[in-house]
Motif scaffolding. Structure first.
Motif, PDB file in Angstrom:
ATOM      1  N   GLU A   1       0.815  -1.223   0.000  1.00  0.00           N
ATOM      2  CA  GLU A   1       0.000   0.000   0.000  1.00  0.00           C
ATOM      3  C   GLU A   1       0.844   1.266   0.000  1.00  0.00           C
ATOM      4  O   GLU A   1       0.355   2.363  -0.267  1.00  0.00           O
ATOM      5  CB  GLU A   1      -0.958  -0.006   1.203  1.00  0.00           C
ATOM      6  CG  GLU A   1      -0.302   0.162   2.555  1.00  0.00           C
ATOM      7  CD  GLU A   1       0.219  -1.156   3.117  1.00  0.00           C
ATOM      8  OE1 GLU A   1       0.373  -2.105   2.313  1.00  0.00           O
ATOM      9  OE2 GLU A   1       0.485  -1.227   4.332  1.00  0.00           O
ATOM     10  N   HIS A   2       2.147   1.126   0.284  1.00  0.00           N
ATOM     11  CA  HIS A   2       3.049   2.294   0.222  1.00  0.00           C
ATOM     12  C   HIS A   2       3.733   2.376  -1.131  1.00  0.00           C
ATOM     13  O   HIS A   2       4.717   3.096  -1.299  1.00  0.00           O
ATOM     14  CB  HIS A   2       4.094   2.191   1.350  1.00  0.00           C
ATOM     15  CG  HIS A   2       3.481   1.989   2.699  1.00  0.00           C
ATOM     16  ND1 HIS A   2       2.572   2.880   3.233  1.00  0.00           N
ATOM     17  CD2 HIS A   2       3.582   0.960   3.581  1.00  0.00           C
ATOM     18  CE1 HIS A   2       2.179   2.417   4.419  1.00  0.00           C
ATOM     19  NE2 HIS A   2       2.760   1.249   4.644  1.00  0.00           N
TER      20      HIS A   2
ATOM     21  N   LEU B   1      -3.804   7.319  -5.590  1.00  0.00           N
ATOM     22  CA  LEU B   1      -3.915   6.363  -4.482  1.00  0.00           C
ATOM     23  C   LEU B   1      -3.745   7.140  -3.193  1.00  0.00           C
ATOM     24  O   LEU B   1      -2.704   7.772  -2.976  1.00  0.00           O
ATOM     25  CB  LEU B   1      -2.800   5.315  -4.627  1.00  0.00           C
ATOM     26  CG  LEU B   1      -2.693   4.269  -3.536  1.00  0.00           C
ATOM     27  CD1 LEU B   1      -3.948   3.381  -3.517  1.00  0.00           C
ATOM     28  CD2 LEU B   1      -1.480   3.374  -3.764  1.00  0.00           C
ATOM     29  N   SER B   2      -4.788   7.202  -2.364  1.00  0.00           N
ATOM     30  CA  SER B   2      -4.628   7.952  -1.105  1.00  0.00           C
ATOM     31  C   SER B   2      -4.902   6.980   0.038  1.00  0.00           C
ATOM     32  O   SER B   2      -5.839   6.188  -0.004  1.00  0.00           O
ATOM     33  CB  SER B   2      -5.637   9.103  -1.053  1.00  0.00           C
ATOM     34  OG  SER B   2      -6.935   8.551  -1.082  1.00  0.00           O
ATOM     35  N   THR B   3      -4.019   7.019   1.040  1.00  0.00           N
ATOM     36  CA  THR B   3      -4.232   6.131   2.200  1.00  0.00           C
ATOM     37  C   THR B   3      -4.037   6.968   3.459  1.00  0.00           C
ATOM     38  O   THR B   3      -3.061   7.712   3.567  1.00  0.00           O
ATOM     39  CB  THR B   3      -3.185   4.995   2.202  1.00  0.00           C
ATOM     40  OG1 THR B   3      -1.902   5.593   2.190  1.00  0.00           O
ATOM     41  CG2 THR B   3      -3.349   4.084   1.011  1.00  0.00           C
ATOM     42  N   ASP B   4      -4.968   6.868   4.411  1.00  0.00           N
ATOM     43  CA  ASP B   4      -4.704   7.555   5.685  1.00  0.00           C
ATOM     44  C   ASP B   4      -4.210   6.514   6.691  1.00  0.00           C
ATOM     45  O   ASP B   4      -4.346   6.616   7.867  1.00  0.00           O
ATOM     46  CB  ASP B   4      -5.981   8.246   6.209  1.00  0.00           C
ATOM     47  CG  ASP B   4      -7.156   7.286   6.192  1.00  0.00           C
ATOM     48  OD1 ASP B   4      -6.886   6.056   6.007  1.00  0.00           O
ATOM     49  OD2 ASP B   4      -8.302   7.711   6.347  1.00  0.00           O
ATOM     50  N   HIS B   5      -3.624   5.453   6.073  1.00  0.00           N
ATOM     51  CA  HIS B   5      -3.136   4.322   6.885  1.00  0.00           C
ATOM     52  C   HIS B   5      -1.853   4.749   7.577  1.00  0.00           C
ATOM     53  O   HIS B   5      -0.883   5.077   6.932  1.00  0.00           O
ATOM     54  CB  HIS B   5      -2.866   3.148   5.933  1.00  0.00           C
ATOM     55  CG  HIS B   5      -2.183   1.990   6.565  1.00  0.00           C
ATOM     56  ND1 HIS B   5      -2.786   1.205   7.523  1.00  0.00           N
ATOM     57  CD2 HIS B   5      -0.937   1.502   6.399  1.00  0.00           C
ATOM     58  CE1 HIS B   5      -1.935   0.262   7.897  1.00  0.00           C
ATOM     59  NE2 HIS B   5      -0.809   0.412   7.240  1.00  0.00           N
TER      60      HIS B   5
END
Lengths: 104, 92
Positions: free
Chosen positions: B32-33, B86-90
């Protein structure tokens, strides 16, 4: 799918009767740089490939989706013979002689 | 489905007829990164739209064979889309 080189033929007289007439080839996984690795697979041939050729193999249930492997106990099939392979803009392999050749 | 980066292309004239008109891509699975995670593999690009270094997502296994209705392919990895963003607030 994985990249492989056909390194031999498998002949088996005693086998599942449904496999009669199916061409079985021994293929060796190749790395991105066409280096042979240690893993081998017996794959059915659906495109008329021969020893020495660089091929593409599909595995799992998808391997049964060709006319020659339909409903057969097969989990690996050769479904393409590589003409040209380009990685990061560089030609790594080309079937035609004048380009890079496979390191045997 | 998984994320991957297109790292190469593969052309084959002699191939199963269900791949006619399609190109194969060499893809590097990503986490995911968007960092490489796992071994590169070959996937079919049914609509010939993937370019070098693009981020794509692909289907694996038996489902990869039935992406197009009434057109099964002996494929265990099929690219089904190109990632625009691709946006992740992870937080890890």
């Amino acid at each position: 799918m994985f990249l492989a080189k056909v390194v031999g033929t498998v002949v088996a007289t005693q086998k599942d009767p449904k496999l009669a007439g199916l061409k079985l080839l021994l293929v060796q996984h190749l790395s991105l740089d066409l280096e042979p690795t240690k893993s081998f697979v017996v794959a059915a041939d659906s495109v008329g490939s021969g020893t020495g050729e660089v091929v593409v193999c599909a595995t799992g249930s998808s391997a049964r989706l060709t006319e020659v492997t339909d409903k057969l106990p097969v989990d690996a099939v050769i479904m393409a013979i590589v003409d040209t392979l380009e990685i990061n803009g560089a030609i790594k392999y080309s079937k035609s002689p004048e380009a890079a050749s496979v390191k045997s | 489905m998984n994320l991957a980066k297109v790292i190469g292309s593969l052309w084959a004239t002699q191939k199963h007829h269900s791949f006619n008109g399609m190109k194969f891509c060499f893809i590097q699975p990503l986490n995911e990164h968007r960092q490489p995670a796992g071994k590169p593999l070959i996937a079919v690009d049914p609509d010939n739209r993937c370019g070098q270094d693009e981020t794509v997502y692909y289907v694996e296994g038996g489902d990869a064979a039935t992406i197009k209705p009434d057109h099964t392919m002996p494929s265990d990895a099929t690219i089904v889309g190109i990632v625009d963003s691709l946006s992740t607030d992870h937080k890890s």
